[in-house]
Design a protein around this motif. Structure first.
Motif, short mmCIF file in Angstrom:
data_model
loop_
_atom_site.label_atom_id
_atom_site.label_comp_id
_atom_site.label_asym_id
_atom_site.label_seq_id
_atom_site.Cartn_x
_atom_site.Cartn_y
_atom_site.Cartn_z
N VAL A 35 0.84 -1.20 0.00
CA VAL A 35 0.00 0.00 0.00
C VAL A 35 0.87 1.25 0.00
N ALA A 36 1.94 1.24 0.78
CA ALA A 36 2.85 2.39 0.79
C ALA A 36 3.44 2.62 -0.60
N LEU A 37 3.83 1.53 -1.26
CA LEU A 37 4.37 1.63 -2.61
C LEU A 37 3.32 2.13 -3.60
N ALA A 38 2.10 1.62 -3.46
CA ALA A 38 1.01 2.04 -4.34
C ALA A 38 0.69 3.52 -4.18
N ARG A 39 0.68 3.99 -2.94
CA ARG A 39 0.37 5.41 -2.70
C ARG A 39 1.46 6.31 -3.28
N LEU A 40 2.70 5.91 -3.10
CA LEU A 40 3.80 6.66 -3.71
C LEU A 40 3.65 6.69 -5.23
N THR A 41 3.31 5.54 -5.80
CA THR A 41 3.16 5.44 -7.25
C THR A 41 2.06 6.36 -7.75
N ALA A 42 0.92 6.34 -7.09
CA ALA A 42 -0.19 7.19 -7.50
C ALA A 42 0.17 8.67 -7.39
N GLN A 43 0.87 9.02 -6.30
CA GLN A 43 1.28 10.42 -6.13
C GLN A 43 2.23 10.87 -7.23
#
Length: 200
Positions: free
Chosen positions: A99-107
Motif C-alpha cells: 500500500v505504501a508503494l502504491a500510494r507513492l506510485t499514484a502520487q
C-alpha cells in the motif's frame, strides 16, 4: 500483446515504459532490474502466454525486493479513464509495504498529468466464483477471502499492479502512449522507487 484500442496494442505502451524504467535503474547503479517477460514473449502472439503466476515466480527466483506489473486498461464503452494502482489486499503478507508503494506510485504518476481513479488511485481487487471483479478503495481495510490478482498473491515481496489509463479512451492514450508519456511514466516509477528506499 494485451488489449487493443485506439489503434494501439497494450504491449506497445507497457513494453516501452518497462524498458525505460529498466534503463533508469541500470544507469542509477544501485539496482539490478529484472524483466519478468521477454520481448518475444510480450510481442509474439505465437509464443505461449506467460501466466501471472509464472511472472511472480520469475521475480521470486530473481530475489526481487519490489515488483511492478505494468498494464494498460481497457473498457468496451470507451468512456472509462484514469490511472489506478492495485495493492496486495489486507490480511496478506506485504500488504502494508504494498500500500505504501502504491500510494507513492499514484502520487508520482499525477505529475505526468494522469488523473486518478477512485478515491486516491489505490485499490484492491478480488474475483468471485464467476470471475467477476470486485474493486474496493484502499480506505476499506476489510480482509476478503476471494482471490486477488495472482501476481500480487504469489509475490514474495511488496508488489503493485498498475493500470496506466485506458487504451480505449483517446484522451488517456494521449497521456500515456506517446514516447514522451512513456518516458514520464518510467521516470515517475523510478522516483517512486527512490523515495520508497529513501535514496532521493
Amino acid at each position: 500483446p494485451g488489449s487493443e484500442g485506439s489503434g494501439l496494442w497494450e504491449y506497445e505502451m507497457t513494453w516501452q515504459v518497462a524498458n525505460e524504467l529498466v534503463n533508469l535503474l541500470e544507469q542509477d547503479g544501485r539496482y539490478a532490474p529484472v524483466l519478468t517477460i521477454t520481448e518475444e514473449e510480450s510481442q509474439n502472439s505465437d509464443m505461449p502466454r506467460v501466466e501471472p503466476a509464472e511472472r511472480a515466480q520469475r521475480a521470486n527466483d530473481a530475489g526481487a525486493v519490489l515488483l511492478f506489473s505494468i498494464h494498460g486498461n481497457s473498457d468496451p464503452s470507451g468512456t472509462a479513464s484514469g490511472f489506478e494502482c492495485y495493492a496486495i489486499p489486507p490480511g496478506q503478507q506485504y500488504h502494508d509495504e504494498s500500500v505504501a508503494l502504491a500510494r507513492l506510485t499514484a502520487q508520482k504518476i499525477t505529475q505526468t498529468g494522469q488523473p486518478l481513479r477512485g478515491q486516491d488511485g489505490v485499490r484492491y481487487i478480488y474475483f468471485d466464483t464467476y470471475d467477476n471483479r470486485m474493486v474496493y478503495e484502499s480506505s476499506d481495510e476489510t480482509p476478503h477471502n476471494e482471490p486477488t490478482f495472482r501476481l500480487l498473491a504469489d509475490a514474495d515481496c511488496p508488489a503493485v499492479l498498475v493500470e496506466e489509463g485506458f487504451i480505449t479512451n483517446a484522451g488517456d492514450v494521449a497521456l500515456v502512449a506517446t514516447d514522451a508519456a512513456c518516458e514520464a511514466a518510467a521516470q515517475a516509477y523510478y522516483e517512486c522507487i527512490l523515495t520508497y528506499f529513501d535514496l532521493t
